[in-house]
Design a protein around this motif. Sequence first.
Motif, PDB file in Angstrom:
ATOM      1  N   TYR A   8     -43.827  -2.603 -20.240  1.00 41.82           N
ATOM      2  CA  TYR A   8     -44.946  -2.108 -19.464  1.00 41.82           C
ATOM      3  C   TYR A   8     -44.754  -2.438 -17.994  1.00 41.82           C
ATOM      4  N   GLU A   9     -45.545  -1.800 -17.168  1.00 42.07           N
ATOM      5  CA  GLU A   9     -45.593  -2.153 -15.760  1.00 42.07           C
ATOM      6  C   GLU A   9     -47.051  -2.170 -15.323  1.00 42.07           C
ATOM      7  N   HIS A  10     -47.340  -2.984 -14.334  1.00 48.97           N
ATOM      8  CA  HIS A  10     -48.708  -3.039 -13.823  1.00 48.97           C
ATOM      9  C   HIS A  10     -49.061  -1.722 -13.136  1.00 48.97           C
ATOM     10  N   THR A  11     -50.307  -1.328 -13.233  1.00 46.28           N
ATOM     11  CA  THR A  11     -50.730  -0.054 -12.652  1.00 46.28           C
ATOM     12  C   THR A  11     -50.562  -0.049 -11.141  1.00 46.28           C
ATOM     13  N   GLY A  13     -48.011  -1.246  -9.739  1.00 46.49           N
ATOM     14  CA  GLY A  13     -46.583  -1.140  -9.485  1.00 46.49           C
ATOM     15  C   GLY A  13     -45.910  -2.416  -9.039  1.00 46.49           C
ATOM     16  N   GLN A  87     -56.862  -1.345 -18.445  1.00 49.06           N
ATOM     17  CA  GLN A  87     -56.613  -0.523 -17.255  1.00 49.06           C
ATOM     18  C   GLN A  87     -55.609  -1.159 -16.296  1.00 49.06           C
ATOM     19  N   SER A  88     -55.041  -2.295 -16.666  1.00 47.41           N
ATOM     20  CA  SER A  88     -54.164  -3.019 -15.738  1.00 47.41           C
ATOM     21  C   SER A  88     -52.693  -2.692 -15.907  1.00 47.41           C
ATOM     22  N   TYR A  89     -52.351  -1.895 -16.912  1.00 51.43           N
ATOM     23  CA  TYR A  89     -50.935  -1.632 -17.170  1.00 51.43           C
ATOM     24  C   TYR A  89     -50.740  -0.206 -17.665  1.00 51.43           C
ATOM     25  N   ARG A  90     -49.498   0.238 -17.588  1.00 48.58           N
ATOM     26  CA  ARG A  90     -49.077   1.501 -18.212  1.00 48.58           C
ATOM     27  C   ARG A  90     -47.830   1.210 -19.036  1.00 48.58           C
ATOM     28  N   CYS A  92     -44.237   1.818 -20.649  1.00 52.88           N
ATOM     29  CA  CYS A  92     -42.985   2.467 -20.283  1.00 52.88           C
ATOM     30  C   CYS A  92     -42.237   2.827 -21.564  1.00 52.88           C
ATOM     31  N   GLU A 140     -48.019   9.021 -22.500  1.00 56.96           N
ATOM     32  CA  GLU A 140     -48.874   9.319 -21.342  1.00 56.96           C
ATOM     33  C   GLU A 140     -48.098   9.853 -20.143  1.00 56.96           C
ATOM     34  N   THR A 141     -46.889  10.384 -20.382  1.00 52.87           N
ATOM     35  CA  THR A 141     -46.152  11.068 -19.327  1.00 52.87           C
ATOM     36  C   THR A 141     -46.084  12.551 -19.660  1.00 52.87           C
TER      37      THR A 141
END
Length: 313
Positions: A8-11, A13, A87-90, A92, A140-141
Amino acid sequence: MWHAIASYEHTLGKGGTRLALVAEGQKLYDAAQLIEAGALGERGPRLAQDLGGALQNWETNAALLEQMARALPPLLASGRVAPLAAQSYRLCVPYTPGRIFGAASNFYEHAREMGTELAPRTESTPFCFMKAETSVTATETDVVMPANTEKLDWEVELGVIIGKTCRNVSVEQAYEVIAGYTVFNDVTARDLNRRSDYPFKHDWFRGKSHDTFGPMGPWVVPRSCIEAPQSLRLKLSVNGEMMQNDTADAMIFNIAEQIAYLSSMLTLKPGDLLATGTPAGVGMGRDTYLKPGDEMIASIEKIGSIRNRVVAA
């Protein structure tokens, strides 16, 4: 104890891609924070920084992940760790496969809906093709629809990830080389699969290897967490309408047989991904295809779901 490993990465970035342990309830816990809180002991062994690296020494890293999963409940109870805020991450792509091997027409009903004439199973072996690893994209891409296709299609598949370098693996030993499982959507431009400018009528590489044609995720579930992968249910919906719904038991050649077949030809390596075939219900069988704005949700029991929207190139 069920668990998975996600990237994951933080929203915002910040900090780049990080590893997370996924626990029951599909909540994510930052792996580095778990280790700092003592999930692997005060001076425990080091966990690989990313899943691709972890797969290179999977036996060791899988044991560390299981140790972290077992340490999570008391750490939660003591307030030493907390799940990542939704809501803090997306998410990958869990990792980039070294190679992707696809199984063609590996469900009887899917073969029938495609008009494929199969030889008797006793006279046949798996039919495999390769798909570019650059096709993978995260949940979600967007899946980008090329301008030169009118027949973009979906295919939910059980992704089987190799965790050991192996050659000439027997069917009986095949599960020993599996690291884990993920959800894979083998997006295909059906009209680009066909060629009229060569005597060779099929070009599956062109039809399946465009960038974004391999939605994958949402994470990887270790082999030890799924006792009967051949009984897992696969589903895919488009705009909320169920299109595919069957179990992996309906495969013509099962997971172990596919591993044995591939390893009889070449050396399988950690990180290789087997897309093991899709059940009936694809667009071509319905003469219905994806268009910009459509939303696909591919799900597999005991693993999770990935959601991807189609956009025009």
